[in-house]
Design a protein around this motif. Structure first.
Motif, short mmCIF file in Angstrom:
data_model
loop_
_atom_site.label_atom_id
_atom_site.label_comp_id
_atom_site.label_asym_id
_atom_site.label_seq_id
_atom_site.Cartn_x
_atom_site.Cartn_y
_atom_site.Cartn_z
N GLN A 1 -8.51 -2.51 -7.18
CA GLN A 1 -9.41 -2.51 -6.01
C GLN A 1 -10.40 -1.36 -6.09
O GLN A 1 -11.60 -1.55 -5.87
CB GLN A 1 -8.60 -2.40 -4.73
N ARG A 2 -9.90 -0.16 -6.42
CA ARG A 2 -10.79 1.00 -6.51
C ARG A 2 -11.84 0.76 -7.61
O ARG A 2 -13.05 0.96 -7.39
CB ARG A 2 -9.98 2.26 -6.81
N ALA A 3 -11.37 0.34 -8.78
CA ALA A 3 -12.30 0.17 -9.91
C ALA A 3 -13.32 -0.92 -9.61
O ALA A 3 -14.51 -0.77 -9.92
CB ALA A 3 -11.51 -0.17 -11.18
N THR A 4 -12.87 -1.99 -8.97
CA THR A 4 -13.81 -3.08 -8.64
C THR A 4 -14.89 -2.55 -7.70
O THR A 4 -16.09 -2.78 -7.94
CB THR A 4 -13.04 -4.25 -7.97
N ALA A 5 -14.48 -1.84 -6.67
CA ALA A 5 -15.46 -1.33 -5.69
C ALA A 5 -16.44 -0.37 -6.37
O ALA A 5 -17.66 -0.43 -6.13
CB ALA A 5 -14.72 -0.62 -4.56
N GLU A 6 -15.93 0.48 -7.26
CA GLU A 6 -16.80 1.46 -7.93
C GLU A 6 -17.75 0.78 -8.91
O GLU A 6 -18.94 1.11 -8.99
CB GLU A 6 -15.96 2.50 -8.68
N LEU A 7 -17.23 -0.17 -9.67
CA LEU A 7 -18.09 -0.84 -10.66
C LEU A 7 -19.18 -1.67 -9.97
O LEU A 7 -20.29 -1.76 -10.47
CB LEU A 7 -17.27 -1.74 -11.59
N PRO B 1 -10.20 -14.00 -6.04
CA PRO B 1 -9.51 -13.13 -5.09
C PRO B 1 -8.12 -12.72 -5.57
O PRO B 1 -7.65 -11.63 -5.24
CB PRO B 1 -9.40 -13.98 -3.82
N HIS B 2 -7.48 -13.55 -6.34
CA HIS B 2 -6.14 -13.22 -6.80
C HIS B 2 -6.21 -12.92 -8.30
O HIS B 2 -6.30 -13.81 -9.14
CB HIS B 2 -5.18 -14.39 -6.52
N LYS B 3 -6.22 -11.61 -8.60
CA LYS B 3 -6.36 -11.19 -10.00
C LYS B 3 -5.26 -10.22 -10.38
O LYS B 3 -4.74 -9.50 -9.54
CB LYS B 3 -7.71 -10.47 -10.19
N ALA B 4 -4.97 -10.18 -11.67
CA ALA B 4 -4.11 -9.11 -12.19
C ALA B 4 -5.02 -8.03 -12.77
O ALA B 4 -6.24 -8.14 -12.70
CB ALA B 4 -3.13 -9.65 -13.22
N ARG C 1 0.84 -1.21 0.00
CA ARG C 1 0.00 0.00 0.00
C ARG C 1 0.86 1.25 0.00
O ARG C 1 0.57 2.21 -0.71
CB ARG C 1 -0.92 0.01 1.21
N ALA C 2 1.93 1.20 0.78
CA ALA C 2 2.83 2.37 0.82
C ALA C 2 3.53 2.53 -0.51
O ALA C 2 3.67 3.65 -1.02
CB ALA C 2 3.85 2.19 1.95
N GLU D 1 -1.07 -1.07 -9.74
CA GLU D 1 -2.16 -1.68 -10.52
C GLU D 1 -3.19 -2.35 -9.59
O GLU D 1 -4.39 -2.31 -9.86
CB GLU D 1 -1.59 -2.71 -11.49
N GLN D 2 -2.70 -2.95 -8.52
CA GLN D 2 -3.64 -3.58 -7.57
C GLN D 2 -4.51 -2.52 -6.90
O GLN D 2 -5.70 -2.74 -6.68
CB GLN D 2 -2.87 -4.38 -6.51
#
Ligand code: PMP
Length: 422
Positions: free
Chosen positions: A326-332, A345-348, A13-14, A321-322
């Motif tokens: 994560q952001r795009a998944t949550a928004e979509l 759970p494990h995606k590129a 994350r950092a 990219e992760q």
């Protein structure tokens, strides 16, 4: 506290927070293009990534100062071109940590690499009673060459099924392995769904049954650090153009003992040591598999692309990219009438989706008018579409140069599309 220690404590994350996507973006001239009068939002890197200036310049420099044919010339340019071409091979060897440059075969791309293994490793060895095992989420490039081998030899193609999240069902995969399994061919990362397969354990299981393993790494090398020795793959294939390099160049890695025992695939110049009408002797590795004048400038561009990506840091790019994913998944997930396809759970960095009552092609056209480039269709993975009962999906894919603003533009365009088709 030093940076490495901070990294260890704060983790990806950092790293993602520190990543300067705007600066990375500036390395890619094409991203400044306007499409239909709008800024380009390029979300189709899984089909082909854009090239940074460093790659374009390396190719230009080669073409303007160094080009000649390789290997056969005594003159200065030919020797310089040979040095560039073979230097790029050593760069590729380091990139995937192959033991030797003899294990690095230049090909046009992943498709050619897989066909080479199909025709030169599988076809002479397999017969009736033998099996090739693939998974249900393969790209056509990792299906059709094996079907051709089955037609040619009488061997059988087996397919390990996937579940609704888009993951290969490991128990089923293990059940399909037997002493009849001669070859296992798997994607490292699915292009249609983004699923990352647990290939290290799948390779180990295949080896325990005495099978040889080919990994289709087309969608993996831009997003994950690949170490072919640590993975234990027998063959590993990838394309330059998904890795910020040129089209028409890629790599087939193969373990030396296997490549040594394989007959050449194509005949012609460069793959021979001597030719007479009575007998031809073949060149040593890797040249045995490189008939004809190769894509020399492509190899130079590929090496520059590897330098570029490693300069950014593959781990830093992956973390960024992760974060985007994560952001795009949550928004979509929040958008009405939108369904994500492929939720492992494990995606590129791939998001496949459909919008209720809108054909993906129409969606793609509306988004294009907004300057948002996504891919729509079956993504050369028709069996995946059949499994989900869909004719096609829309797919947004992320690369090192995408930003959170790109996601905002995607969302705005999707909302506009929803309004148009309401
Ligand atoms: N396998 C996968 C997973 C892919 O995504 C692709 C490209 N879409 C290929 C194979 C074929 O690659 P190429 O067209 O570069 O040969």
């Amino acid at each position: 506290m030093n940076t490495a220690a901070t990294d260890n404590l704060a983790g990806p994350r950092a790293a993602a927070a520190r990543y300067d996507a705007a600066r990375v973006r500036a390395d890619f001239p094409i991203l400044a293009t306007r499409v239909h009068g709008r800024p380009l939002t390029y979300l189709d890197s899984a089909a082909s990534a854009q090239r940074p200036l460093a790659v374009l310049r390396a190719v230009e420099q080669y073409e303007t100062r160094t080009h000649a044919n390789v290997h056969r010339g005594v003159h200065a340019l030919s020797q310089a071109a040979t040095a560039a071409y073979e230097g790029a091979r050593e760069r590729a060897r380091r990139f995937i940590n192959a033991r030797s440059v003899r294990e690095v075969i230049y090909v046009r791309g992943t498709t050619e690499a897989i066909n080479l293994v199909a025709q030169s490793w599988a076809r002479p060895r397999l017969g009736i009673g033998d099996e090739i095992l693939i998974s249900a989420l393969e790209h056509h490039a990792n299906i059709v060459p094996w079907q051709m081998v089955c037609e040619q030899t009488g061997c059988t193609l087996k397919v390990a099924p996937i579940d609704r999240r888009g993951e290969v069902i490991q128990e089923e995969f293990l059940k399909l392995l037997s002493r009849r399994t001669r070859l296992v061919a798997l994607a490292h990362v699915s292009n249609a769904l983004g699923t990352v397969l647990p290939i290290q354990q799948m390779i180990a299981a295949a080896h325990a049954h005495g099978a040889c393993v080919l990994i289709d790494g087309a969608q993996a090398v831009p997003h994950l650090r690949v170490d072919v020795q640590a993975l234990g793959a027998d063959f590993y294939a990838f394309s330059g153009h998904k890795l910020y390099g040129p089209t028409g160049i890629g790599v087939l890695y193969g373990r030396e003992e296997l490549l040594d025992a394989m007959p050449p695939w194509q005949g012609g110049g460069d793959m021979i040591l001597s030719v007479s009408f009575e007998k031809t002797t073949y060149n040593e590795l890797p040249f045995k598999f490189e008939a004809g004048t190769p894509n020399i400038s492509g190899s130079v561009g590929l090496a520059a692309a590897m330098d570029y990506l490693e300069g950014l840091g593959i781990e830093a790019v992956a973390a960024h990219e992760q974060a985007l994913l994560q952001r795009a998944t949550a928004e979509l997930e929040r958008l009405p009438d939108l369904t994500l396809v492929g939720t492992a759970p494990h995606k590129a960095a791939v998001l496949s989706f459909t919008m209720k009552d809108v054909h993906p092609h129409d969606l793609g056209t509306i988004l294009d008018a907004e300057g948002v480039a996504i891919r729509t269709g079956h993504h050369c993975a028709m069996p995946v579409m059949t499994f989900f009962g869909l004719p096609a999906t829309a797919r947004a894919s992320f690369a090192c140069y995408n930003t959170f603003e790109d996601i905002e533009r995607l969302l705005a365009a999707l909302r506009r599309a929803r309004a148009v088709f309401a």
